[in-house]
Design a protein around this motif. Structure first.
Motif, PDB file in Angstrom:
ATOM      1  N   ASN A  42      10.733  -5.087 -31.984  1.00  0.00           N
ATOM      2  CA  ASN A  42       9.314  -4.816 -31.775  1.00  0.00           C
ATOM      3  C   ASN A  42       9.110  -4.019 -30.488  1.00  0.00           C
ATOM      4  O   ASN A  42       9.261  -4.550 -29.384  1.00  0.00           O
ATOM      5  CB  ASN A  42       8.529  -6.128 -31.711  1.00  0.00           C
ATOM      6  CG  ASN A  42       7.026  -5.899 -31.664  1.00  0.00           C
ATOM      7  OD1 ASN A  42       6.552  -4.769 -31.660  1.00  0.00           O
ATOM      8  ND2 ASN A  42       6.270  -6.988 -31.637  1.00  0.00           N
ATOM      9  N   TRP A 320      10.582  -1.917 -42.783  1.00  0.00           N
ATOM     10  CA  TRP A 320      10.501  -2.505 -41.445  1.00  0.00           C
ATOM     11  C   TRP A 320      11.511  -1.858 -40.501  1.00  0.00           C
ATOM     12  O   TRP A 320      12.450  -2.507 -40.030  1.00  0.00           O
ATOM     13  CB  TRP A 320      10.708  -4.023 -41.530  1.00  0.00           C
ATOM     14  CG  TRP A 320       9.562  -4.683 -42.236  1.00  0.00           C
ATOM     15  CD1 TRP A 320       8.346  -5.005 -41.705  1.00  0.00           C
ATOM     16  CD2 TRP A 320       9.508  -5.052 -43.622  1.00  0.00           C
ATOM     17  NE1 TRP A 320       7.537  -5.562 -42.668  1.00  0.00           N
ATOM     18  CE2 TRP A 320       8.219  -5.605 -43.850  1.00  0.00           C
ATOM     19  CE3 TRP A 320      10.409  -4.985 -44.683  1.00  0.00           C
ATOM     20  CZ2 TRP A 320       7.828  -6.087 -45.102  1.00  0.00           C
ATOM     21  CZ3 TRP A 320      10.014  -5.458 -45.938  1.00  0.00           C
ATOM     22  CH2 TRP A 320       8.739  -5.993 -46.136  1.00  0.00           C
ATOM     23  N   ASN A 326       4.548  -3.612 -33.491  1.00  0.00           N
ATOM     24  CA  ASN A 326       4.402  -4.598 -34.559  1.00  0.00           C
ATOM     25  C   ASN A 326       3.468  -5.723 -34.145  1.00  0.00           C
ATOM     26  O   ASN A 326       3.544  -6.211 -33.014  1.00  0.00           O
ATOM     27  CB  ASN A 326       5.753  -5.223 -34.904  1.00  0.00           C
ATOM     28  CG  ASN A 326       6.587  -4.373 -35.829  1.00  0.00           C
ATOM     29  OD1 ASN A 326       6.604  -4.576 -37.030  1.00  0.00           O
ATOM     30  ND2 ASN A 326       7.293  -3.398 -35.265  1.00  0.00           N
ATOM     31  N   TRP A 328       2.096  -9.303 -36.341  1.00  0.00           N
ATOM     32  CA  TRP A 328       2.167  -9.993 -37.632  1.00  0.00           C
ATOM     33  C   TRP A 328       1.261 -11.217 -37.655  1.00  0.00           C
ATOM     34  O   TRP A 328       1.018 -11.864 -36.636  1.00  0.00           O
ATOM     35  CB  TRP A 328       3.598 -10.464 -37.912  1.00  0.00           C
ATOM     36  CG  TRP A 328       4.632  -9.398 -38.090  1.00  0.00           C
ATOM     37  CD1 TRP A 328       4.486  -8.052 -37.882  1.00  0.00           C
ATOM     38  CD2 TRP A 328       5.981  -9.595 -38.513  1.00  0.00           C
ATOM     39  NE1 TRP A 328       5.665  -7.404 -38.143  1.00  0.00           N
ATOM     40  CE2 TRP A 328       6.593  -8.314 -38.533  1.00  0.00           C
ATOM     41  CE3 TRP A 328       6.728 -10.719 -38.868  1.00  0.00           C
ATOM     42  CZ2 TRP A 328       7.932  -8.153 -38.904  1.00  0.00           C
ATOM     43  CZ3 TRP A 328       8.052 -10.552 -39.236  1.00  0.00           C
ATOM     44  CH2 TRP A 328       8.643  -9.274 -39.260  1.00  0.00           C
ATOM     45  N   THR A 390       2.304  -7.575 -42.019  1.00  0.00           N
ATOM     46  CA  THR A 390       3.157  -6.947 -41.007  1.00  0.00           C
ATOM     47  C   THR A 390       2.552  -5.599 -40.624  1.00  0.00           C
ATOM     48  O   THR A 390       2.856  -4.574 -41.232  1.00  0.00           O
ATOM     49  CB  THR A 390       4.604  -6.762 -41.503  1.00  0.00           C
ATOM     50  OG1 THR A 390       4.637  -5.898 -42.644  1.00  0.00           O
ATOM     51  CG2 THR A 390       5.210  -8.104 -41.888  1.00  0.00           C
ATOM     52  N   MET A 392       2.188  -2.329 -38.519  1.00  0.00           N
ATOM     53  CA  MET A 392       3.143  -1.497 -37.773  1.00  0.00           C
ATOM     54  C   MET A 392       2.516  -0.127 -37.530  1.00  0.00           C
ATOM     55  O   MET A 392       1.859   0.428 -38.408  1.00  0.00           O
ATOM     56  CB  MET A 392       4.441  -1.360 -38.578  1.00  0.00           C
ATOM     57  CG  MET A 392       5.538  -0.591 -37.858  1.00  0.00           C
ATOM     58  SD  MET A 392       7.015  -0.359 -38.898  1.00  0.00           S
ATOM     59  CE  MET A 392       7.476  -2.060 -39.205  1.00  0.00           C
TER      60      MET A 392
END
Length: 468
Positions: A42, A320, A326, A328, A390, A392
């Motif tokens: 991350n 990913w 990131n 979540w 998730t 991103m």
């Protein structure tokens, strides 16, 4: 006298002494490889350890733990470095990096492996493929085996063979006082119970002994539909799952279609829903099982095909990638009602980043449910579905927008949540959420914590504090 030695602090001198005792490497701020050594999955995480010990073996782990305690340093442990919260890095502390520890011993006859803690699922299953075997654990190949297993271990074989921790036979573990212990059903059984779902709270596991399973060639991949049909597709998939055999572990994904050869040009760059997974069993049976899923719609893309299990293990890795921002959110769900599906599809329609993926996992109604909830620390065995958002993105300037969207999504779907959360997907969300990850096993875990880590040395995690 050497001016550098004359100006050395007691701490730096002690670090020099530690470095001379290691088989691995010691990395400090200013070293040429420091920035690489502190890089994790991350990119939002920017923590600067005072020392990173890149361990070559268990002796280095023991030395690092003793050094950290002697100097009062916060201690973090890194396996694959994939955890979204960045717990692998101790800001102004000590990071014990297990990633160089890649030893793997395979016994194809007994179907047992012994794997060191720095391995990823990609690496383990790459070698197992030579013997037609596979390890139960991991949806993404770049995830480390250590953190995932300690938190339970969902993966592509969960419905047929259970969680990664259900396939664990024994571990070697370095405790907070610098001892090396073995834990299994016969040796330190309370500790063995706790590390199967309780995370890294009880020590540093340096090697794992797993049962592995025949896999060889599997049927795996994805069918894709436009987001305009997301509600219909998800309802069809939910109903299809009610009769799906254990050989199939599947999920649904909401994402933005990439510019890939298998994706029609008019779909690329638009929101879509994908449904797919892995069928481990007779391929002809698998074709019949998956035929309704492949015929419905019909899909705009169908990339389900036979492949080695080691390839199936990595097929989701592209969703990913490393080194992006990131954030979540996740919850186990109380089923997958029409209203839940409508809400999930509706929330995704305003997704701000084309890199964001929302996952609905179907993990239950299989081998995971054969194990009693008190048999291991992993509690949420009765939760068939899990929702994982998730988010991103690349540009730090849009961080606030993406985080707000993710929080709004989680709030909108909270009424469908069971109240539990998978600890490996949990962010920095407070002690109540940590407790919810362990359910009714929490108090027992806290007692084991007091026995093996009464001073809470291993606290840079989803922390279970020792009981008074």
């Amino acid at each position: 006298m050497d001016p550098e030695k004359q100006s050395a602090t007691p701490f730096s001198s002690a670090a020099d002494l530690l470095e001379s005792d290691l088989r691995g490497d010691l990395v400090r701020p200013g070293d040429a490889d420091y920035e690489d050594a502190r890089r994790i999955y991350n990119a939002m995480i920017d923590r600067r350890p005072e020392i990173i010990v890149r361990c070559a073996g268990v002796g280095d782990v023991i030395d690092a733990v003793r050094f950290g305690r002697a100097h009062g340093l916060p201690i973090a442990v890194r396996g694959g470095g994939h955890n979204v919260t960045g717990n692998a890095l101790a800001d102004r502390g000590l990071t014990i990096d297990l990633s160089p520890m890649k030893g793997l011993h395979i016994d194809p006859r007994l179907r047992i492996i012994r794997a060191e803690a720095g391995l990823t699922w990609l690496e383990v299953n790459h070698d197992l493929q030579h013997f037609g075997l596979a390890a139960a654990g991991g949806f993404v190949g770049t995830t480390g085996i250590a953190g995932l297993t300690l938190g339970g271990g969902l993966g592509w074989l969960v419905r047929k063979h259970g969680l990664a921790c259900d396939n664990l036979v024994a571990v070697d573990i370095v405790t907070a006082d610098g001892r090396l212990l073995q834990a299994s059903k016969d040796d330190n059984p309370d500790l063995f119970w706790a590390i199967r779902g309780g995370g890294g709270n009880f020590g540093i596991v340096t090697s794992f002994e797993f049962e592995v399973h025949p896999a060889g060639t599997v049927l795996a991949g994805l069918v894709v539909h436009p987001a305009s049909r997301a509600r219909e597709a998800l309802r069809f998939w939910r109903d299809f799952e009610t009769t799906a055999p254990r050989e199939l572990t599947a999920g649904a994904l909401l994402f933005t279609a990439p510019p890939a050869p298998f994706m029609p040009e008019d779909v690329q760059g638009t929101p879509v829903v994908g449904i797919g997974g892995v069928f481990t069993g007779d391929l002809e049976v698998g074709k019949k099982v998956l035929r309704p899923l492949r015929d419905w719609g019909p899909p705009v893309a169908d990339i389900i095909q036979p492949m080695p299990y080691s390839s199936a293990q990595t097929m989701a890795d592209a969703f990913w990638p490393h080194n992006f921002q990131n954030y979540w959110k996740s919850d186990f769900l109380n089923g997958l009602s029409d209203e839940a599906i409508d809400t999930i599809a509706g929330q995704f329609s305003s997704v701000p980043s084309p890199m964001t993926t929302v996952v609905i996992e179907h993990n239950g109604d299989g081998a995971m449910n054969d194990v009693d909830r008190s048999e291991t620390a992993f509690w949420h065995r009765d939760s068939s579905y899990n929702l994982l958002i998730t988010s991103m993105w690349e540009d730090r300037e849009v961080t606030g927008k993406n985080i707000s969207w993710t929080k709004d999504f989680a709030e909108a779907t909270a009424r469908f949540a069971s109240g539990g959360v998978y600890v490996n997907y949990l962010g920095e969300e407070g002690s109540d959420r940590v407790r919810s990850a362990f359910g009714a096993n929490f108090d027992r875990l806290s007692a084991v914590k007091r026995k093996y880590d009464p001073e809470n040395v291993f606290r840079l995690n989803q922390n279970i504090e020792p009981t008074d």
